[in-house]
Design a protein around this motif. Structure first.
Motif, PDB file in Angstrom:
ATOM      1  N   ALA A   1      -1.459   8.181   4.637  1.00 14.31           N
ATOM      2  CA  ALA A   1      -2.398   7.354   3.845  1.00 14.31           C
ATOM      3  C   ALA A   1      -2.425   5.780   3.944  1.00 14.31           C
ATOM      4  O   ALA A   1      -3.571   5.276   3.947  1.00 14.31           O
ATOM      5  N   THR A   2      -1.268   5.282   4.092  1.00 12.72           N
ATOM      6  CA  THR A   2      -0.952   4.059   4.447  1.00 12.72           C
ATOM      7  C   THR A   2      -1.792   3.621   5.712  1.00 12.72           C
ATOM      8  O   THR A   2      -2.404   2.560   5.791  1.00 12.72           O
TER       9      THR A   2
ATOM     10  N   VAL B   1       0.964  -1.201  -0.057  1.00 13.65           N
ATOM     11  CA  VAL B   1      -0.045   0.062   0.010  1.00 13.65           C
ATOM     12  C   VAL B   1       0.876   1.291   0.042  1.00 13.65           C
ATOM     13  O   VAL B   1       0.674   2.302  -0.752  1.00 13.65           O
ATOM     14  N   SER B   2       1.993   1.375   0.844  1.00 15.91           N
ATOM     15  CA  SER B   2       2.973   2.407   0.864  1.00 15.91           C
ATOM     16  C   SER B   2       3.617   2.481  -0.197  1.00 15.91           C
ATOM     17  O   SER B   2       3.622   3.732  -1.109  1.00 15.91           O
TER      18      SER B   2
ATOM     19  N   THR C   1      -5.376   3.444   5.230  1.00 17.99           N
ATOM     20  CA  THR C   1      -5.992   2.225   4.342  1.00 17.99           C
ATOM     21  C   THR C   1      -6.013   1.299   5.389  1.00 17.99           C
ATOM     22  O   THR C   1      -6.915   0.449   5.076  1.00 17.99           O
ATOM     23  N   LEU C   2      -4.922   1.019   5.978  1.00 10.17           N
ATOM     24  CA  LEU C   2      -4.562  -0.210   7.027  1.00 10.17           C
ATOM     25  C   LEU C   2      -5.849  -0.211   7.997  1.00 10.17           C
ATOM     26  O   LEU C   2      -6.475  -1.453   8.484  1.00 10.17           O
TER      27      LEU C   2
ATOM     28  N   THR D   1      -3.992  -2.784  12.092  1.00 11.28           N
ATOM     29  CA  THR D   1      -5.220  -3.333  11.856  1.00 11.28           C
ATOM     30  C   THR D   1      -5.942  -3.714  13.019  1.00 11.28           C
ATOM     31  O   THR D   1      -6.981  -3.842  13.140  1.00 11.28           O
TER      32      THR D   1
ATOM     33  N   PHE E   1      -8.800   1.296   7.699  1.00 15.09           N
ATOM     34  CA  PHE E   1      -9.950   0.958   7.016  1.00 15.09           C
ATOM     35  C   PHE E   1     -10.069  -0.525   6.873  1.00 15.09           C
ATOM     36  O   PHE E   1     -11.128  -1.233   6.988  1.00 15.09           O
ATOM     37  N   LEU E   2      -9.132  -1.200   6.167  1.00  9.17           N
ATOM     38  CA  LEU E   2      -9.263  -2.734   5.918  1.00  9.17           C
ATOM     39  C   LEU E   2      -9.564  -3.338   6.939  1.00  9.17           C
ATOM     40  O   LEU E   2      -9.982  -4.316   7.089  1.00  9.17           O
TER      41      LEU E   2
ATOM     42  N   TYR F   1       1.134   4.316  -2.912  1.00  9.99           N
ATOM     43  CA  TYR F   1       0.927   5.647  -2.629  1.00  9.99           C
ATOM     44  C   TYR F   1       2.129   6.484  -3.142  1.00  9.99           C
ATOM     45  O   TYR F   1       2.210   7.581  -3.690  1.00  9.99           O
TER      46      TYR F   1
END
Length: 145
Positions: free
Chosen positions: A59-60, A42-43, A63-64, A93, A66-67, A46
């Motif tokens: 952002a990473t 993911v990193s 995203t994590l 997470t 969110f996941l 981006y």
């Protein structure tokens, strides 16, 4: 009924399923490593979009989180955590799971007394002591530097 520590340990041992410690550690390592590998992917995604390092980090993390929340909402995170143990609890997470799980469990009690009051039931103490420790460490570093 008053039990001694030895009696309680014996009763607990007879009721608890045996655990293969080596296999549990391997699963935690593999799943935790997989989560970290996904985080790195993911990193890199981006970074390839031209974000600077600060934006990539934010952002990473978003995203994590969110996941982790999505997998919790889909009732998949607990199934993974049952097999992988700390491999799913240590990464960011796991924090997301600790926030979303109580929120889902108590949503039927309403937004204020259910979701709002129980949202940080698990993660709250971690936040309080984590933030407090960082302030204390920061002050120590400030005064000895």
């Amino acid at each position: 009924m008053k039990l001694t520590k030895e009696e309680y340990a014996e009763m607990l041992g007879s009721q608890s399923p045996p655990s293969n410690l080596l296999l549990d550690m391997v699963w935690a390592f593999v799943v935790g490593g997989l989560i970290c590998t996904i985080g790195q992917a993911v990193s890199e995604f981006y970074k390839s979009r031209g974000l600077d390092q600060t934006a990539v980090s934010a952002a990473t993390a978003i995203t994590l989180v969110f996941l982790g929340g999505l997998l919790t909402a889909l009732h998949l995170y607990d199934k993974i955590a049952k097999k992988a143990g700390a491999g799913t609890l240590v990464p960011i997470t796991g924090f997301s799971n600790a926030i979303v799980s109580p929120a889902m469990e108590f949503k039927s009690e309403g937004f204020i007394l259910g979701l709002g009051a129980k949202l940080f039931a698990i993660a709250g103490p971690v936040l309080v002591y984590g933030i407090s420790a960082s302030v204390i460490y920061g002050l120590i570093l400030f005064f000895i530097s």
